[in-house]
Design a protein around this motif. Structure first.
Motif, PDB file in Angstrom:
ATOM      1  N   SER A 179      -3.568   6.334   2.169  1.00  0.00           N
ATOM      2  CA  SER A 179      -3.768   7.568   1.412  1.00  0.00           C
ATOM      3  C   SER A 179      -2.975   8.678   2.087  1.00  0.00           C
ATOM      4  CB  SER A 179      -5.263   7.926   1.381  1.00  0.00           C
ATOM      5  OG  SER A 179      -5.488   9.131   0.670  1.00  0.00           O
ATOM      6  N   ASP A 180      -2.473   9.629   1.282  1.00  0.00           N
ATOM      7  CA  ASP A 180      -1.778  10.807   1.805  1.00  0.00           C
ATOM      8  C   ASP A 180      -2.617  12.030   1.517  1.00  0.00           C
ATOM      9  OD1 ASP A 180       0.530   9.398   2.678  1.00  0.00           O
ATOM     10  OD2 ASP A 180       1.231   9.303   0.603  1.00  0.00           O
ATOM     11  N   GLN A 181      -3.027  12.732   2.566  1.00  0.00           N
ATOM     12  CA  GLN A 181      -3.863  13.909   2.402  1.00  0.00           C
ATOM     13  C   GLN A 181      -3.459  14.979   3.415  1.00  0.00           C
ATOM     14  OE1 GLN A 181      -8.103  13.016   2.158  1.00  0.00           O
ATOM     15  NE2 GLN A 181      -7.661  10.880   1.648  1.00  0.00           N
ATOM     16  N   TYR A 182      -3.152  16.185   2.916  1.00  0.00           N
ATOM     17  CA  TYR A 182      -2.822  17.336   3.762  1.00  0.00           C
ATOM     18  C   TYR A 182      -1.674  17.018   4.726  1.00  0.00           C
ATOM     19  CZ  TYR A 182      -7.462  18.427   2.018  1.00  0.00           C
ATOM     20  OH  TYR A 182      -8.557  18.626   1.206  1.00  0.00           O
ATOM     21  N   GLY A 183      -0.710  16.252   4.256  1.00  0.00           N
ATOM     22  CA  GLY A 183       0.422  15.913   5.099  1.00  0.00           C
ATOM     23  C   GLY A 183       0.155  14.814   6.101  1.00  0.00           C
ATOM     24  N   VAL A 184      -0.996  14.166   5.998  1.00  0.00           N
ATOM     25  CA  VAL A 184      -1.361  13.083   6.915  1.00  0.00           C
ATOM     26  C   VAL A 184      -1.330  11.766   6.149  1.00  0.00           C
ATOM     27  CG1 VAL A 184      -3.144  12.145   8.432  1.00  0.00           C
ATOM     28  CG2 VAL A 184      -2.803  14.625   8.294  1.00  0.00           C
ATOM     29  N   ARG A 185      -0.586  10.785   6.641  1.00  0.00           N
ATOM     30  CA  ARG A 185      -0.586   9.444   6.070  1.00  0.00           C
ATOM     31  C   ARG A 185      -1.684   8.639   6.795  1.00  0.00           C
ATOM     32  NH1 ARG A 185       2.723   5.600   3.476  1.00  0.00           N
ATOM     33  NH2 ARG A 185       3.049   7.330   2.018  1.00  0.00           N
ATOM     34  N   ASN A 229      -0.845   9.068  10.583  1.00  0.00           N
ATOM     35  CA  ASN A 229       0.549   9.417  10.859  1.00  0.00           C
ATOM     36  C   ASN A 229       1.172   8.498  11.915  1.00  0.00           C
ATOM     37  OD1 ASN A 229       1.003  11.399   8.970  1.00  0.00           O
ATOM     38  ND2 ASN A 229       0.434  13.090  10.327  1.00  0.00           N
ATOM     39  N   GLU A 230       0.856   7.201  11.820  1.00  0.00           N
ATOM     40  CA  GLU A 230       1.442   6.210  12.718  1.00  0.00           C
ATOM     41  C   GLU A 230       1.922   4.989  11.928  1.00  0.00           C
ATOM     42  OE1 GLU A 230      -0.652   6.201  16.917  1.00  0.00           O
ATOM     43  OE2 GLU A 230      -2.177   6.049  15.338  1.00  0.00           O
ATOM     44  N   PRO A 231       2.778   5.197  10.930  1.00  0.00           N
ATOM     45  CA  PRO A 231       3.203   4.050  10.110  1.00  0.00           C
ATOM     46  C   PRO A 231       3.915   2.971  10.901  1.00  0.00           C
ATOM     47  CG  PRO A 231       4.578   5.978   9.682  1.00  0.00           C
ATOM     48  CD  PRO A 231       3.427   6.452  10.507  1.00  0.00           C
ATOM     49  N   HIS A 232       4.526   3.353  12.028  1.00  0.00           N
ATOM     50  CA  HIS A 232       5.239   2.378  12.848  1.00  0.00           C
ATOM     51  C   HIS A 232       4.309   1.371  13.498  1.00  0.00           C
ATOM     52  CE1 HIS A 232       3.985   5.728  15.409  1.00  0.00           C
ATOM     53  NE2 HIS A 232       3.956   4.877  16.405  1.00  0.00           N
ATOM     54  N   ARG A 233       2.997   1.626  13.464  1.00  0.00           N
ATOM     55  CA  ARG A 233       2.044   0.729  14.122  1.00  0.00           C
ATOM     56  C   ARG A 233       1.383  -0.250  13.159  1.00  0.00           C
ATOM     57  NH1 ARG A 233      -2.481   3.321  17.143  1.00  0.00           N
ATOM     58  NH2 ARG A 233      -2.841   1.110  17.602  1.00  0.00           N
ATOM     59  N   VAL A 234       1.745  -0.203  11.875  1.00  0.00           N
ATOM     60  CA  VAL A 234       1.093  -1.089  10.907  1.00  0.00           C
ATOM     61  C   VAL A 234       1.339  -2.546  11.257  1.00  0.00           C
ATOM     62  CG1 VAL A 234       1.101  -1.866   8.515  1.00  0.00           C
ATOM     63  CG2 VAL A 234       1.035   0.571   9.024  1.00  0.00           C
ATOM     64  N   ARG A 235       2.584  -2.897  11.555  1.00  0.00           N
ATOM     65  CA  ARG A 235       2.902  -4.291  11.874  1.00  0.00           C
ATOM     66  C   ARG A 235       2.140  -4.748  13.118  1.00  0.00           C
ATOM     67  NH1 ARG A 235       9.100  -5.963  11.873  1.00  0.00           N
ATOM     68  NH2 ARG A 235       8.742  -5.311   9.705  1.00  0.00           N
ATOM     69  N   GLU A 236       2.082  -3.865  14.118  1.00  0.00           N
ATOM     70  CA  GLU A 236       1.345  -4.189  15.348  1.00  0.00           C
ATOM     71  C   GLU A 236      -0.133  -4.414  15.053  1.00  0.00           C
ATOM     72  OE1 GLU A 236      -0.279  -1.660  19.179  1.00  0.00           O
ATOM     73  OE2 GLU A 236       1.569  -1.019  18.193  1.00  0.00           O
ATOM     74  N   ALA A 237      -0.717  -3.554  14.205  1.00  0.00           N
ATOM     75  CA  ALA A 237      -2.134  -3.694  13.881  1.00  0.00           C
ATOM     76  C   ALA A 237      -2.387  -5.004  13.145  1.00  0.00           C
ATOM     77  CB  ALA A 237      -2.588  -2.502  13.026  1.00  0.00           C
ATOM     78  N   ARG A 238      -1.514  -5.353  12.240  1.00  0.00           N
ATOM     79  CA  ARG A 238      -1.683  -6.625  11.527  1.00  0.00           C
ATOM     80  C   ARG A 238      -1.601  -7.814  12.475  1.00  0.00           C
ATOM     81  NH1 ARG A 238       0.963  -5.743   5.516  1.00  0.00           N
ATOM     82  NH2 ARG A 238      -1.040  -5.981   4.484  1.00  0.00           N
ATOM     83  N   ARG A 239      -0.689  -7.736  13.414  1.00  0.00           N
ATOM     84  CA  ARG A 239      -0.558  -8.825  14.381  1.00  0.00           C
ATOM     85  C   ARG A 239      -1.825  -8.945  15.228  1.00  0.00           C
ATOM     86  NH1 ARG A 239       3.125  -6.872  18.377  1.00  0.00           N
ATOM     87  NH2 ARG A 239       1.204  -6.178  19.374  1.00  0.00           N
TER      88      ARG A 239
END
Length: 306
Positions: A253-259, A290-300
């Motif tokens: 979700s995107d809210q107030y500039g925060v992903r 605001n840490e989209p770069h960590r999605v792959r790490e979290a899935r792993r």
């Protein structure tokens, strides 16, 4: 083998794409009110006055891939000829008798109507503090509109953030001036515009039958990625192939500039205090802000903990 796709949303689109990618060369017919388009921008970009292109594919894609689009709403399979069928009729907004003139937000036309209403709105009341309600509140406050968010659930933000983790999101709304009426009957609203966003109900769905598959919101799984995977796996099953292994689900979700991105399913898990959730000592979900770069790490990490 003749395949019909009943419904023209994300699940049907991904099913059609996957069928052609896997080599199915038989007829495909897609039935719906309009060609598939992306819905998340409706509660984001449209309410900022933007009109992005929503269609997943241009008209030429359907012609080049021999997908016959039929602009027709189907409510029965009796008159359709098929060997395999996908029911992906989506969902419809729940309305409330107490607010007969309230707006809802589900389609492109709904988003345009809401955007136009907000141009003269001084006070917006949103009934329902789920994802749609939260995102509309974010967009409305950015336009300087006084916004009230109403929900009988005293902790509606936990649905996205996980049990006990919603306080951070609640504080974000409060910092931006949203009036929250949670866990109680709201009383008079005195709002210029009311939006009902209390959820959706699956649209028409026939009884299970041989050769008939289901995917998308009609299954009760009302998230973008679930529709993608459901459509792809329906195509694989139609062709006698095994579905792809399940991935930890992703909701954003995107809210107030925060992903905000939640990976995994925190239901029944315990909040660890750092926007991670565990059950019986095993990681079940991770929430990122605001840490989209960590999605792959979290899935792993979640796959390793499974």
């Amino acid at each position: 083998m003749r395949i019909v796709l009943v419904g023209a949303g994300l699940a049907a689109q991904r099913c059609a794409e996957t069928l052609r990618q896997l080599g199915h060369d038989g007829p495909i017919a897609m039935y719906g009110d309009e060609l598939p388009y992306d819905r998340p921008p409706l509660s984001k970009d449209f309410l900022k006055g933007e009109r992005p292109e929503l269609r997943f594919k241009p008209d030429a894609w359907y012609r080049d891939n021999d997908v016959d689009f039929v602009q027709q709403r189907v409510t029965s399979l009796d008159h359709l000829e098929f060997d395999r069928a996908l029911i992906a009729t989506g969902a419809e907004p729940i309305t409330l008798d107490a607010f007969p003139h309230a707006l809802t937000l589900r389609t492109r036309q709904d988003a345009i109507a809401l955007d136009e209403a907000l141009t003269s709105t001084r006070h917006l009341a949103i009934i329902g503090a789920g994802l749609i309600g939260q995102e509309v509140a974010s967009a409305a406050t950015a336009r300087g509109i006084r916004t009230t968010l109403v929900d009988l659930n005293p902790r509606p933000f936990d649905a996205l953030m996980g049990p006990g983790g919603g306080d951070r999101l609640r504080a974000l709304h409060e910092r931006h001036g949203v009036e929250l009426r949670l866990g109680q009957n709201s009383g008079p609203l005195n709002a210029d515009t009311i939006l009902v966003a209390v959820g959706v109900k699956p649209a028409w769905r026939p009884d299970p039958a041989p050769g008939v598959f289901h995917a998308g919101d009609v299954t009760g799984s009302a998230h973008w990625e679930a529709a993608v995977v459901g459509g792809q796996n329906a195509a694989r099953r139609m062709l006698g192939l095994q579905p792809k292994p399940e991935q930890p689900p992703l909701v954003w979700s995107d809210q107030y500039g925060v992903r905000i991105q939640r990976v995994g399913d925190p239901r029944g898990a315990t909040h660890n205090g750092d926007l991670t959730y565990s059950q019986s000592g095993r990681l079940k979900a991770v929430v990122l802000m605001n840490e989209p770069h960590r999605v792959r790490e979290a899935r792993r990490d979640l796959k390793e903990a499974a």
